[in-house]
Scaffold this active site. Structure first.
Site, PDB file in Angstrom:
ATOM      1  N   ASP A   3     -18.717  31.919 -26.879  1.00  0.00           N
ATOM      2  CA  ASP A   3     -18.010  30.829 -26.203  1.00  0.00           C
ATOM      3  C   ASP A   3     -17.458  29.853 -27.241  1.00  0.00           C
ATOM      4  O   ASP A   3     -18.021  29.731 -28.335  1.00  0.00           O
ATOM      5  CB  ASP A   3     -18.974  29.999 -25.332  1.00  0.00           C
TER       6      ASP A   3
HETATM    7  N1  URA Z   1     -24.332  33.690 -24.223  1.00  0.00           N
HETATM    8  C1  URA Z   1     -23.662  32.568 -23.924  1.00  0.00           C
HETATM    9  O1  URA Z   1     -23.976  31.910 -22.944  1.00  0.00           O
HETATM   10  N2  URA Z   1     -22.662  32.196 -24.734  1.00  0.00           N
HETATM   11  C2  URA Z   1     -22.293  32.884 -25.831  1.00  0.00           C
HETATM   12  O2  URA Z   1     -21.368  32.492 -26.536  1.00  0.00           O
HETATM   13  C3  URA Z   1     -23.003  34.047 -26.123  1.00  0.00           C
HETATM   14  C4  URA Z   1     -24.031  34.433 -25.304  1.00  0.00           C
END
Ligand code: URA
Length: 266
Positions: A103
């Protein structure tokens, strides 16, 4: 290209780990200039054509770069909504593909490569390599919440697979929890913690399969070492074996990943 050892040539062509390439040569499946070669250290000349099972393979300059992604950077090759994308953090990064996603708000390890075969295997949604995250969450995490995270929590896209979960630190207001996942669903860690009532405030990926982040500052990048690339290839071959086993209805393990050839973290 000057003369090159046959197994090195095959590995650079993305055929597999050195061990797999050795086996292919030993099995008589590799030909150089039309002749089957069974000696792994045979020297391949600059203009010689190499085939595996009759298919021509070409050694190209494969790149494997490890980036410790900062917050605010999108882990895609282009994103009109993001200020910056990850390939911009690395010189000539636009020729590379991110292996999986993080993310925008998540920090941590992401590999960029032009080795499409390896990348696809490592990103398999069910049997991909393990990913280790550390989450700083709001509130106290109860023992029952930790058990639920380990065993599987109900998300809108199904129950999560078993995960390794370890409480690292706990105060009245916040906790640090390490989570090791093999699945790769969107915002999975954040949604898992939401499901047990302790939302994630900060999330960092500290390991990707056999590769750790020791010594790599957030925002920094480095080329993977030969041993690290070999360890990733072995992990990717374990994914292929898991898929073969699935077809035959066998239990699934990713044992190859558990024994990296060498690792920057110990
Ligand atoms: N899980 C998440 O919530 N975000 C990420 O970026 C990777 C795994």
């Amino acid at each position: 290209m000057s003369e090159m050892n046959l197994v090195v040539f095959l590995a650079r062509a993305g055929v597999g780990s050195r061990r797999t390439c050795d086996e292919l040569v030993g099995e008589g499946r590799v030909a150089v200039a039309g002749e089957v070669v069974t000696f792994p250290r045979h020297k391949v000349g600059a203009d010689e054509v190499v085939t595996v099972d009759g298919e021509v393979v070409e050694a190209k300059e494969l790149r494997y770069v490890l980036v410790n992604k900062p917050r605010g950077v999108a882990s895609t090759r282009s994103d009109p909504h993001a200020d910056r994308v990850i390939v911009e953090l690395v010189p000539n990064g636009r020729t590379l593909f991110p292996v999986g996603r993080l993310d925008v708000d998540t920090t941590g390890l992401i590999i960029l490569t032009n080795d499409g075969v390896l990348a696809n295997r490592l990103m398999h949604p069910r049997y991909g390599v393990s990913k280790t995250y550390v989450a700083r969450v709001r509130g106290k995490v109860s023992r029952s919440a930790l058990d639920a995270l380990r065993e599987g929590v109900q998300l809108e896209d199904g129950v999560t697979s078993p995960a390794e979960v370890r409480l690292e630190k706990q105060s009245n207001k916040t906790a640090l929890v390490e989570v090791v996942l093999r699945e790769g669903r969107k915002r999975q860690v954040r949604r898992m913690f939401d499901a047990v009532g302790t939302p994630v405030e900060e999330l960092h990926r500290r390991r990707f399969g056999p590769i750790g982040d020791k010594g790599l500052a957030i925002g920094a990048f480095r080329d993977l070492s030969g041993d690290e690339i070999e360890a990733l290839r072995r992990a990717s071959e374990a994914v292929v074996r898991a898929l073969d086993d699935e077809v035959e209805g066998e239990p699934l393990t990713l044992a190859g990943e558990a024994a990296p050839a060498s690792d920057s973290e110990s």
